[in-house]
Design an enzyme around this catalytic site. Structure first.
Site, PDB file in Angstrom:
ATOM      1  N   GLY A 275     -45.670 -41.719  41.328  1.00  0.00           N
ATOM      2  CA  GLY A 275     -45.280 -41.188  42.596  1.00  0.00           C
ATOM      3  C   GLY A 275     -44.909 -42.411  43.646  1.00  0.00           C
ATOM      4  O   GLY A 275     -44.463 -42.155  44.806  1.00  0.00           O
ATOM      5  N   ARG A 276     -45.165 -43.547  42.947  1.00  0.00           N
ATOM      6  CA  ARG A 276     -44.713 -44.452  43.879  1.00  0.00           C
ATOM      7  C   ARG A 276     -44.187 -45.861  42.941  1.00  0.00           C
ATOM      8  O   ARG A 276     -44.422 -46.945  43.292  1.00  0.00           O
ATOM      9  CB  ARG A 276     -45.729 -45.102  44.872  1.00  0.00           C
ATOM     10  CG  ARG A 276     -47.129 -45.569  44.113  1.00  0.00           C
ATOM     11  CD  ARG A 276     -47.906 -46.310  44.978  1.00  0.00           C
ATOM     12  NE  ARG A 276     -49.185 -46.224  44.473  1.00  0.00           N
ATOM     13  CZ  ARG A 276     -50.049 -47.065  45.046  1.00  0.00           C
ATOM     14  NH1 ARG A 276     -49.730 -47.972  46.228  1.00  0.00           N
ATOM     15  NH2 ARG A 276     -51.320 -47.316  44.729  1.00  0.00           N
TER      16      ARG A 276
ATOM     17  N   ASP B 231     -46.234 -41.749  50.333  1.00  0.00           N
ATOM     18  CA  ASP B 231     -45.111 -42.055  50.956  1.00  0.00           C
ATOM     19  C   ASP B 231     -44.413 -43.050  49.734  1.00  0.00           C
ATOM     20  O   ASP B 231     -43.432 -43.671  50.138  1.00  0.00           O
ATOM     21  CB  ASP B 231     -45.486 -43.101  52.120  1.00  0.00           C
ATOM     22  CG  ASP B 231     -46.330 -44.264  51.902  1.00  0.00           C
ATOM     23  OD1 ASP B 231     -46.783 -44.202  50.684  1.00  0.00           O
ATOM     24  OD2 ASP B 231     -46.898 -45.024  52.824  1.00  0.00           O
TER      25      ASP B 231
ATOM     26  N   ASP C 196     -55.185 -40.706  33.450  1.00  0.00           N
ATOM     27  CA  ASP C 196     -53.696 -41.160  34.060  1.00  0.00           C
ATOM     28  C   ASP C 196     -53.819 -42.582  34.185  1.00  0.00           C
ATOM     29  O   ASP C 196     -52.845 -43.281  34.258  1.00  0.00           O
ATOM     30  CB  ASP C 196     -53.333 -40.549  35.211  1.00  0.00           C
ATOM     31  CG  ASP C 196     -54.101 -40.701  36.448  1.00  0.00           C
ATOM     32  OD1 ASP C 196     -55.512 -40.215  36.179  1.00  0.00           O
ATOM     33  OD2 ASP C 196     -53.832 -41.046  37.338  1.00  0.00           O
ATOM     34  N   ASN C 197     -55.126 -42.988  33.999  1.00  0.00           N
ATOM     35  CA  ASN C 197     -55.111 -44.457  34.420  1.00  0.00           C
ATOM     36  C   ASN C 197     -55.508 -45.386  32.858  1.00  0.00           C
ATOM     37  O   ASN C 197     -56.167 -46.304  32.915  1.00  0.00           O
ATOM     38  CB  ASN C 197     -56.129 -45.141  35.292  1.00  0.00           C
ATOM     39  CG  ASN C 197     -55.600 -44.614  36.912  1.00  0.00           C
ATOM     40  OD1 ASN C 197     -54.185 -44.564  36.803  1.00  0.00           O
ATOM     41  ND2 ASN C 197     -56.437 -44.352  37.717  1.00  0.00           N
TER      42      ASN C 197
ATOM     43  N   ARG D  69     -49.676 -42.928  29.065  1.00  0.00           N
ATOM     44  CA  ARG D  69     -51.267 -43.007  29.273  1.00  0.00           C
ATOM     45  C   ARG D  69     -51.743 -41.730  28.656  1.00  0.00           C
ATOM     46  O   ARG D  69     -50.883 -40.747  28.062  1.00  0.00           O
ATOM     47  CB  ARG D  69     -51.180 -42.507  30.840  1.00  0.00           C
ATOM     48  CG  ARG D  69     -50.719 -43.624  31.871  1.00  0.00           C
ATOM     49  CD  ARG D  69     -49.917 -43.055  32.866  1.00  0.00           C
ATOM     50  NE  ARG D  69     -49.021 -43.954  33.747  1.00  0.00           N
ATOM     51  CZ  ARG D  69     -49.634 -44.947  34.634  1.00  0.00           C
ATOM     52  NH1 ARG D  69     -50.657 -44.738  35.100  1.00  0.00           N
ATOM     53  NH2 ARG D  69     -48.597 -45.772  35.114  1.00  0.00           N
TER      54      ARG D  69
ATOM     55  N   ASP E  68     -53.566 -50.304  36.165  1.00  0.00           N
ATOM     56  CA  ASP E  68     -53.908 -49.517  37.558  1.00  0.00           C
ATOM     57  C   ASP E  68     -55.095 -50.380  37.994  1.00  0.00           C
ATOM     58  O   ASP E  68     -56.069 -49.455  38.086  1.00  0.00           O
ATOM     59  CB  ASP E  68     -53.874 -48.093  37.333  1.00  0.00           C
ATOM     60  CG  ASP E  68     -52.516 -47.412  37.433  1.00  0.00           C
ATOM     61  OD1 ASP E  68     -51.557 -48.338  37.524  1.00  0.00           O
ATOM     62  OD2 ASP E  68     -52.406 -46.122  37.503  1.00  0.00           O
TER      63      ASP E  68
ATOM     64  N   GLY F 164     -47.607 -38.250  37.703  1.00  0.00           N
ATOM     65  CA  GLY F 164     -46.432 -38.879  37.641  1.00  0.00           C
ATOM     66  C   GLY F 164     -46.424 -40.023  38.385  1.00  0.00           C
ATOM     67  O   GLY F 164     -47.188 -40.179  39.132  1.00  0.00           O
TER      68      GLY F 164
ATOM     69  N   LYS G 212     -43.703 -51.110  41.677  1.00  0.00           N
ATOM     70  CA  LYS G 212     -44.869 -50.325  42.007  1.00  0.00           C
ATOM     71  C   LYS G 212     -44.709 -50.472  43.896  1.00  0.00           C
ATOM     72  O   LYS G 212     -44.726 -51.450  44.122  1.00  0.00           O
ATOM     73  CB  LYS G 212     -46.147 -50.735  41.555  1.00  0.00           C
ATOM     74  CG  LYS G 212     -47.191 -49.980  41.854  1.00  0.00           C
ATOM     75  CD  LYS G 212     -48.658 -50.178  40.852  1.00  0.00           C
ATOM     76  CE  LYS G 212     -49.678 -49.398  41.455  1.00  0.00           C
ATOM     77  NZ  LYS G 212     -50.970 -49.775  40.806  1.00  0.00           N
TER      78      LYS G 212
HETATM   79  P1  AMP Z   1     -53.679 -43.995  41.344  1.00  0.00           P
HETATM   80  O1  AMP Z   1     -55.073 -43.395  41.905  1.00  0.00           O
HETATM   81  O2  AMP Z   1     -53.092 -45.076  41.968  1.00  0.00           O
HETATM   82  O3  AMP Z   1     -53.859 -44.068  39.790  1.00  0.00           O
HETATM   83  O4  AMP Z   1     -52.594 -42.781  41.756  1.00  0.00           O
HETATM   84  C1  AMP Z   1     -52.835 -41.376  41.155  1.00  0.00           C
HETATM   85  C2  AMP Z   1     -51.595 -40.646  41.498  1.00  0.00           C
HETATM   86  O5  AMP Z   1     -51.124 -40.786  42.957  1.00  0.00           O
HETATM   87  C3  AMP Z   1     -50.297 -41.284  40.676  1.00  0.00           C
HETATM   88  O6  AMP Z   1     -49.618 -40.076  40.255  1.00  0.00           O
HETATM   89  C4  AMP Z   1     -49.609 -41.996  41.697  1.00  0.00           C
HETATM   90  O7  AMP Z   1     -48.037 -42.249  41.650  1.00  0.00           O
HETATM   91  C5  AMP Z   1     -49.756 -41.188  42.880  1.00  0.00           C
HETATM   92  N1  AMP Z   1     -49.824 -42.242  44.149  1.00  0.00           N
HETATM   93  C6  AMP Z   1     -50.733 -42.968  44.646  1.00  0.00           C
HETATM   94  N2  AMP Z   1     -50.568 -43.719  45.791  1.00  0.00           N
HETATM   95  C7  AMP Z   1     -49.092 -42.885  46.143  1.00  0.00           C
HETATM   96  C8  AMP Z   1     -48.516 -42.986  47.302  1.00  0.00           C
HETATM   97  N3  AMP Z   1     -48.782 -44.185  48.290  1.00  0.00           N
HETATM   98  N4  AMP Z   1     -47.243 -42.500  47.313  1.00  0.00           N
HETATM   99  C9  AMP Z   1     -47.206 -41.477  46.330  1.00  0.00           C
HETATM  100  N5  AMP Z   1     -47.792 -41.407  45.299  1.00  0.00           N
HETATM  101  C10 AMP Z   1     -48.883 -41.814  45.200  1.00  0.00           C
HETATM  102 MG    MG Z   2     -52.772 -44.410  38.294  1.00  0.00          MG
END
Ligand code: AMP
Ligand code: MG
Length: 498
Positions: free
Chosen positions: A96-97, A129, A256-257, A187, A266, A94, A117
């Site tokens: 997350g940021r 965070d 997810d990407n 996605r 992403d 989901g 983002k």
């Molecule tokens: P990503 O590797 O950027 O595609 O992220 C994979 C997952 O980790 C996704 O669900 C993002 O929303 C979550 N995520 C990545 N960085 C953060 C962050 N700093 N805080 C919270 N969730 C994160």
């Molecule tokens: Mg991602």
């Protein structure tokens, strides 16, 4: 400016995802930041979206882009999704940021997501965070816009805002928020989220939403869901072929990407190849080389197999018929990719007509480039000149450690060109449109980021963005940006920066 314009909302939101059932997302506003400061606004994109750049750059607009103010009509949500990360399934990821502010209809009539983002924690943040550091925000800004200029379907960058707060990674870094624009943020992992919960109703509603939004032609097919699957597969095949044609390595092709709409999404540890080698990997978290340059077609198909699994219940009545239909669609990927990739390579070689053996001719050059450690981008760019005048062969050959490796191939290429009627100057021009001079080389991206993060000097970033907006033009005085890194400038690893 009229009074009405002054009070008009910066975005004319028209939200559709927020109308889907509650379990598709969490409703929450972005978390405000300390002292927002606009670093970059993509004025051209803003206008294409029907937005007023001056309004976005106003104090009130910047507050919206920082997440400090909820614009009229915005229904902020964090979207739920799951995903396979490096082959391992995570049932709940989901946003997350990130927070989807809402959707707008652009000037071409296309529905676009406006997402922040780095906008703070959400129920999907797990241990994160919810924030983003300036470096990765600028990186995504630069690369997404460069991809767009290179003719690659991609999410776009509308704005970057400094938060006035620090984020803590290995060290304290300036925090930032990126405003990302996408056809949608749905996605492969969004489908997986419902599939793992055996929520067939959810899958059907999501699929109906995606058909209406991205693949309306599928609605009229005998089985719209099968037509949807075929259409997603076709777009991914074309997308990956385009990536390979420009030397792009996504770096984290987790499910997810992978966007259902077929956009590149992403930008984390992504990178462009300098020296050609099919096994090139940059991502610090991809030790096994799962997402290496030449693996990308197979990985795309692997991800599409995961998508197919989620759609099976919608494809036919019996399990046997579902599997048969899904398999057949998935098997289509190979042919679609090969056809798209062959088209890309033909264009790069200046072949206007299709002949047997073209793919082999292209592979022969690529093999020689690997052996000769030739720069991917410059070899092809110079090849356009060689197409017009064999006297330019020496320039191309000079890109190879052993020039003879190229000259042998050049005679084979010339024999093939002889079979075509096109004039050399037309061919050269067509090749220049297929072979960019400017790509976001890693050392240039790093240089721009370093200046911004260490010295708050955004000029190198501005200059790089401007150069990369015209990748196929010669830009006198900007030759430095075409050059491969010097040995001490080579970037060997890129980081997610999450
Ligand atoms: P990503 O590797 O950027 O595609 O992220 C994979 C997952 O980790 C996704 O669900 C993002 O929303 C979550 N995520 C990545 N960085 C953060 C962050 N700093 N805080 C919270 N969730 C994160
Ligand atoms: Mg991602």
């Amino acid at each position: 400016m009229t009074l009405a314009a002054t009070h008009a909302a910066p975005f004319a939101f028209d939200n559709s995802y927020a109308r889907l059932p509650d379990r598709f997302f969490a409703r929450l506003p972005p978390t405000p930041v300390a002292t927002p400061r606009l670093v970059k606004l993509n004025e051209r994109l803003a206008r294409d979206l029907g937005l007023d750049p001056a309004r976005l750059a106003s104090p009130e607009g910047i507050e919206v882009l920082a997440g400090n103010r909820i614009a009229h009509g915005s229904e902020p949500i964090a979207q739920a999704y799951a995903g396979h990360q490096f082959g391992g399934f995570v049932p709940q990821l989901g946003d997350g940021r990130a927070v989807l502010l809402g959707e707008i209809i652009d000037r071409a009539g296309v529905r676009r997501d406006i997402q922040l983002k780095g906008s703070g924690p959400t129920p999907f943040s797990r241990r994160g965070d919810g924030r983003a550091a300036l470096g990765p925000v600028l990186r995504e800004y630069i690369v997404a816009e460069a991809m767009h200029a290179l003719g690659v379907p991609t999410t776009r960058s509308l704005a970057a805002v400094l938060s006035g707060e620090h984020v803590f990674r290995e060290e304290a870094l300036p925090g930032a928020v990126l405003t990302r624009v996408a056809a949608s943020h749905i996605r492969v992992g969004t489908f997986q989220y419902f599939a793992v919960r055996r929520d067939t109703d959810g899958i059907r509603q999501l699929a109906d939403h995606v058909i209406a939004r991205h693949y309306p032609e599928a609605a009229g097919a005998p089985n719209p869901y099968l037509a949807l699957l075929d259409a997603v597969i076709a777009r991914q095949a074309a997308l990956i072929a385009r990536w390979l044609a420009i030397g792009f390595i996504h770096g984290v092709m987790n499910t997810d990407n992978m966007s259902i709409a077929g956009e590149t999404i992403d930008y984390g540890p992504c990178a462009f190849m300098d020296t050609y080698h099919p096994g090139t990997v940059f991502s610090s978290i991809d030790a096994q080389g799962r997402y290496a340059y030449a693996n990308q077609p197979q990985i795309a198909q692997w991800n599409l197999a995961r998508l197919t699994e989620t759609l099976l219940p919608l494809l036919a009545e019996t399990e046997a018929a579902q599997l048969e239909a899904g398999q057949a669609s998935l098997m289509g990927f190979g042919g679609l990719f090969e056809a798209a990739y062959t088209r890309e390579l033909r264009a790069k070689l200046g072949l206007m007509e299709a002949r047997d053996g073209d793919l082999d001719l292209a592979h022969d050059l690529l093999d020689r480039m690997t052996k000769g450690e030739a720069d991917f981008t410059l070899t092809f760019r110079d090849l356009a000149d060689a197409a017009a005048a064999p006297s330019a062969d020496a320039k191309v050959a000079g890109r190879f450690k052993d020039p003879a490796v190229f000259t042998e191939w050049a005679s084979r290429w010339r024999a093939r060109l002889e079979l075509e009627s096109g004039t050399p100057s037309v061919r050269r021009e067509a090749m220049r449109q297929a072979n960019p001079a400017f790509i976001p080389r890693n050392h240039l991206v790093e240089e721009a980021i370093a200046a911004a993060v260490r010295r708050e000097d955004f000029q190198p970033f501005e200059d790089l963005v401007a150069v990369l907006a015209r990748p196929f033009d010669d830009q006198p005085g900007r030759e430095r940006y075409t050059l491969p890194p010097k040995p001490e400038e080579v970037v060997k690893q890129t980081f997610c920066g999450t």
